[in-house]
Design an enzyme around this catalytic site. Structure first.
Site, PDB file in Angstrom:
ATOM      1  CD1 TRP A 348      -3.364  -0.624   0.761  1.00 61.00           C
ATOM      2  CD2 TRP A 348      -2.083  -2.334   1.388  1.00 61.00           C
ATOM      3  NE1 TRP A 348      -4.155  -1.739   0.789  1.00 61.00           N
ATOM      4  CE2 TRP A 348      -3.394  -2.809   1.165  1.00 61.00           C
ATOM      5  CE3 TRP A 348      -1.095  -3.253   1.774  1.00 61.00           C
ATOM      6  CZ2 TRP A 348      -3.753  -4.145   1.328  1.00 61.00           C
ATOM      7  CZ3 TRP A 348      -1.459  -4.585   1.940  1.00 61.00           C
ATOM      8  CH2 TRP A 348      -2.758  -5.016   1.725  1.00 61.00           C
ATOM      9  CB  CYS A 383      -8.671  -5.135  -0.278  1.00 58.61           C
ATOM     10  SG  CYS A 383      -9.589  -3.835  -1.130  1.00 58.61           S
ATOM     11  CG  HIS A 442     -11.861  -4.377   2.983  1.00 61.62           C
ATOM     12  ND1 HIS A 442     -10.651  -4.636   2.381  1.00 61.62           N
ATOM     13  CD2 HIS A 442     -12.065  -5.400   3.853  1.00 61.62           C
ATOM     14  CE1 HIS A 442     -10.139  -5.742   2.878  1.00 61.62           C
ATOM     15  NE2 HIS A 442     -10.982  -6.230   3.766  1.00 61.62           N
ATOM     16  CG  ASN A 505     -24.106  -2.788  11.894  1.00 61.40           C
ATOM     17  OD1 ASN A 505     -24.491  -1.638  11.728  1.00 61.40           O
ATOM     18  ND2 ASN A 505     -24.913  -3.775  12.195  1.00 61.40           N
ATOM     19  CG  ASP A 507     -22.535   3.850  15.635  1.00 67.49           C
ATOM     20  OD1 ASP A 507     -23.019   3.435  14.567  1.00 67.49           O
ATOM     21  OD2 ASP A 507     -23.120   3.786  16.728  1.00 67.49           O
ATOM     22  CD  GLU A 554     -27.203   2.168   9.488  1.00 63.61           C
ATOM     23  OE1 GLU A 554     -26.806   2.217  10.669  1.00 63.61           O
ATOM     24  OE2 GLU A 554     -26.646   1.502   8.615  1.00 63.61           O
ATOM     25  CD  GLU A 559     -28.041  -0.067  12.942  1.00 64.08           C
ATOM     26  OE1 GLU A 559     -26.841   0.210  12.722  1.00 64.08           O
ATOM     27  OE2 GLU A 559     -28.811   0.673  13.587  1.00 64.08           O
ATOM     28  CE1 TYR A 627      -8.637  -0.512  -0.500  1.00 60.78           C
ATOM     29  CE2 TYR A 627      -6.518   0.071  -1.448  1.00 60.78           C
ATOM     30  CZ  TYR A 627      -7.357  -0.866  -0.884  1.00 60.78           C
ATOM     31  OH  TYR A 627      -6.911  -2.158  -0.689  1.00 60.78           O
TER      32      TYR A 627
END
Length: 822
Positions: A348, A383, A442, A505, A507, A554, A559, A627
């Site tokens: 990378w 990736c 990814h 998932n 935050d 969401e 969730e 990225y």
């Protein structure tokens, strides 16, 4: 990924890869050196299985079938001696019946009158024969018999005399260095009698000196390349057929067999996820999705041997190769080179001078064949390359597999299950503290199987991720992890659920430094991570949104419960207790269609959702970014105070000229806009990050004439340089399963804004719809590719296949057919 020198403090020093390590232009190349050959011995001799799989750590240490590859065998495998071709057979000459001559009970080779001698065997192994067609292996460019387990096949034995009911015939298959019946590595099948574990054979026809057999393989059989022999016994004596390499049999997983734990109950799924030799891989950002075609090439000659060699190279025990959970876990470790001299070296850094730019690859075939041929890890991958190669390997071995892209993918370094971003008092990013990173995208894999090692309810899609990110039980592998456990936040389920859950998932939590040096949460962005998860749709080149398989809707109660349940198992279980909530001013970044080589404008929209006027002090910071979320220094910023009437919106723009960003560009041409602000009246803090990419041109491919098996065909490739600068050392790659073996074309320099055309010939070897894929790479411009569908007609004589396997020349210098200005 480039690995630092021992004194540099570990792989986190890899520029462009890890958070908390802002990118600076490299002064010297820093490709990853190969891991030391004896690295495993420094772990106290513990095998891969003891470190990777807890259930295997209690096995008898004297059972060398469950140990790592023995040092004495490494030269033959291509690991220790780089000059020798690796042997992917998983067999040797010490097995019974492989001494090269017929034997009888006395062992003296004498053939006595009346003995039942097998003079020959027809395994019906050609691509057009019944076995290959019924087992869905007729596309493999191999002459050997390739079977899927749990499904019958046919063979014909040629005998020295007619078969009699009193004769005894036994089939034997062996794999591994020390075949044992108890481990399933030595299979004995008496004809006409029930075998063990689902193996059996029956006579279907006896005509003269020919004996037709129908053989059933076990749905739990070990996968790999078996040696095959036959024993007969009658009153005149016993006979054993000498081992013949032409009679070796490959056995694969079988998603068509209901008794196989990899069974898939949808034919269109099997066609797409097992038999499709090409696919789409998605990249970019959620607002600017790019796509590229990838040649998986799982049926190309040599690829199956390369896949089995990967298992050999890891030292995977043959007795464990019937378990798709174990096999997929080994593949996730071996597709990257860390720990085990696996297939691909990650990089990378932005410097690919000692290998291939990851963006330049167009498929897996060249990579896998190079690894098989040399035993050396191939430079370089990122990736999507790791995922593309993993799809090839797992599909080749018979596992239904798809390539999946997650946009805004989190890399959680402290197991908090939150992405923590730190700012100073003025909301300027503190990059030296930002160890967590959010990758623009990814790419990983889903493969389909039952999970007998888990409680009920976790069968189906399993995540496997071969990109080396975090260690799992001390090694760089990830999965298989049930998608259901990710969806419900059950981070205690194996394997590697906490890390994958955080990728999709968690935050994004914004922390601001206070006057006393402490940090306070000023904003929680709940919809930032895993915002879109997609894969190629079945039967078309459209995108399929599979976010719902990974996440509850969401903002739904389910969730939120999943996130907070998972966070309770992380390192910061009380992170949500310190949240503030004054949020009547909203900020949004408008996506712009930015093109490489042109000026651009970024635009931020502020909206006052309250009933009182609001004054916002706004800051915009623009930097380039890999990225992976690792950023360079800020090269442009803007500050403005905006007064918003109740219910009003205002657009704030910042123009950016090509000359301003040109010198700062890194891989993928991506940029990061940090937006921060402070609302004067109520103290609300605004914070948002927006990534966008500069679009690169496509290659235009045109087929010149009809494509027929065995006949030369020509393709034209057209490219226009979008930059006002010369592209130097331009390299094209061309590849397509059934059409063209991997080919490298050196075309020299291409002037600024210049258009070039070149033509190439190829000879199709298999009929049907095929994909011919091309890419362009140069130090100044990458991520340029194109594809064309080629519908290949069978040869005029009706032959479906050609023995020709196409050109595989590398490094060929190609003159341009024509050159033109802008």
């Amino acid at each position: 990924m480039p690995s630092p020198t021992p004194s540099s403090g570990g792989p986190r020093s890899d520029m462009g890869r890890w958070g908390g390590n802002p990118w600076q232009p490299p002064t010297t190349p820093s490709p990853e050196p190969e891991p030391e050959p004896d690295r495993r011995t420094r772990r106290g001799g513990r095998s891969f299985w003891a470190r990777c799989c807890g259930c295997c750590s209690c096995r008898n240490t004297e059972d060398d079938d469950w140990g790592p590859e023995r040092r004495g065998d490494r030269g033959a495998r291509g690991s220790g001696s780089r000059s020798r071709r690796p042997d992917s057979r998983g067999s040797d000459s010490r097995r019974p019946g492989s001494r090269g001559s017929a034997v009888n009970a006395a062992g003296d080779g004498t053939i006595r009158e009346g003995m039942l001698v097998v003079t020959g065997v027809d395994l019906l192994s050609s691509r057009s024969d019944q076995n290959r067609r019924e087992h869905h292996t007729d596309e493999f460019e191999y002459d050997e018999l390739i079977l899927r387990r749990g499904q019958p096949f046919h063979m014909v034995l040629f005998l020295s005399r007619p078969y009699e009911s009193s004769d005894h015939v036994t089939l034997e298959l062996c794999i591994g260095n020390s075949p044992e019946v108890g481990k399933g590595t030595h299979v004995i099948i008496p004809v006409g009698k029930g075998g063990s574990g689902g193996w059996k054979a029956q006579v279907t026809k006896s005509s003269g000196q020919n004996l037709n057999l129908r053989v059933h393989t076990s749905p739990n059989a070990i996968i790999g390349k078996f040696q095959f022999t036959i024993r007969t016994r009658c009153e005149a004596g016993e006979f054993q057929l000498p081992f013949d390499p032409h009679n070796e049999i490959y056995i694969l997983f079988n998603p068509w067999c209901p008794e196989d734990i990899v069974y898939v109950d949808h034919e269109d799924w099997r066609q797409e996820y097992v038999l499709n030799e090409s696919g789409r891989i998605y990249y970019g950002t959620e607002a600017q999705i790019g796509e590229r075609t990838w040649n998986y090439g799982q049926f190309d000659h040599g690829v199956l041997d390369a896949c089995l060699y990967i298992l050999d190279r890891r030292g995977m025990p043959y007795g464990g190769r019937g378990d798709p959970v174990s096999v997929s876990r080994v593949i996730s470790a071996m597709v990257n080179s860390l720990d085990d001299n696996g297939v691909l070296i990650g990089n990378w850094s932005g410097d690919y001078s000692r290998g291939t730019n990851p963006s330049a690859w167009v498929g897996s075939v060249e990579i896998l064949l190079s690894y098989l041929r040399t035993g050396n890890s191939v430079p370089f991958g990122q990736c999507w390359v790791f995922a593309g190669v993993t799809t090839t390997v797992l599909r080749c071995l018979g596992l239904a597999t798809r390539t999946v892209t997650n946009f805004n993918s989190a890399h959680d370094t402290d197991t908090s299950l939150t992405m923590d971003i730190y700012f100073d008092e003025n909301m300027k990013p503190l990059e030296h503290l930002n160890h967590d990173s959010v990758w623009n995208f990814h790419v990983w894999n889903d493969c389909w199987m039952k999970r007998p090692d888990l409680p009920s309810g976790f069968d189906g899609w399993q995540v496997v991720d071969a990109t080396p990110q975090e260690t799992s039980s001390g090694i760089f592998c990830c999965g298989p992890c049930s998608v259901q456990s990710i969806k419900n936040g059950l981070v205690y389920m194996k394997y590697d659920t906490p890390f994958i859950f955080a990728e999709v998932n968690s935050d994004k939590v914004y922390w601001q430094r206070q006057d006393d040096g402490s940090f306070k949460i000023v904003y929680v962005e709940e919809k930032a991570i895993g915002s879109l998860i997609i894969t190629k749709a079945i039967g078309s080149n459209m995108r399929e949104d599979i976010t719902h398989t990974y996440k509850h809707p969401e903002g739904s109660e389910a969730e939120r419960k999943a996130v907070e349940t998972a966070a309770a198992h992380g390192s910061k279980p009380n992170v949500y207790a310190t949240r503030d909530s004054a949020e009547d001013v909203a900020v949004q970044v408008e996506a712009q269609d930015a093109v490489m080589g042109q000026d651009l404008t970024v635009c931020v929209v502020l909206t006052n959702r309250g009933s009182s006027p609001r004054t916002v002090k706004l800051h915009l910071y623009l930097s380039v970014t890999f990225y992976t979320g690792v950023t360079g220094s800020i090269f442009k910023e803007s500050k403005k105070e905006v007064v918003l009437a109740p219910g009003a919106s205002e657009r704030v723009t910042m123009p950016v000229a090509y000359k301003e960003y040109r010198v700062h560009l890194v891989d993928q041409g991506a940029m990061l806009l940090n937006v921060s602000g402070h609302v004067k009246e109520n103290g609300q803090v605004l914070a948002k990050q927006h990534t966008f990419r500069l679009r690169t041109p496509d290659l235009s491919l045109t087929l010149l004439g009809a494509a027929v098996v065995g006949q030369e065909c020509e393709v034209q490739i057209v490219f226009k340089n979008p930059l006002p600068v010369t592209l130097t050392n331009v390299v094209f790659r061309l590849e397509g399963s059934g059409l063209q073996r991997p080919k490298i074309l050196n075309v020299g320099d291409i002037g600024g804004n210049e258009t070039v055309t070149l033509r190439q010939t190829f000879v199709p070897v298999r009929p049907g719809p095929r994909q011919l894929i091309a890419s362009l790479d140069s130090p100044q411009l990458s991520q340029v590719h194109g594809v064309i569908q080629v519908d290949v007609a069978p040869a005029a004589g009706g032959g479906a296949f050609s023995d020709t396997r196409g050109s595989s020349r590398s490094g060929e210098t190609i003159p341009m057919a024509s050159r033109g200005g802008a």
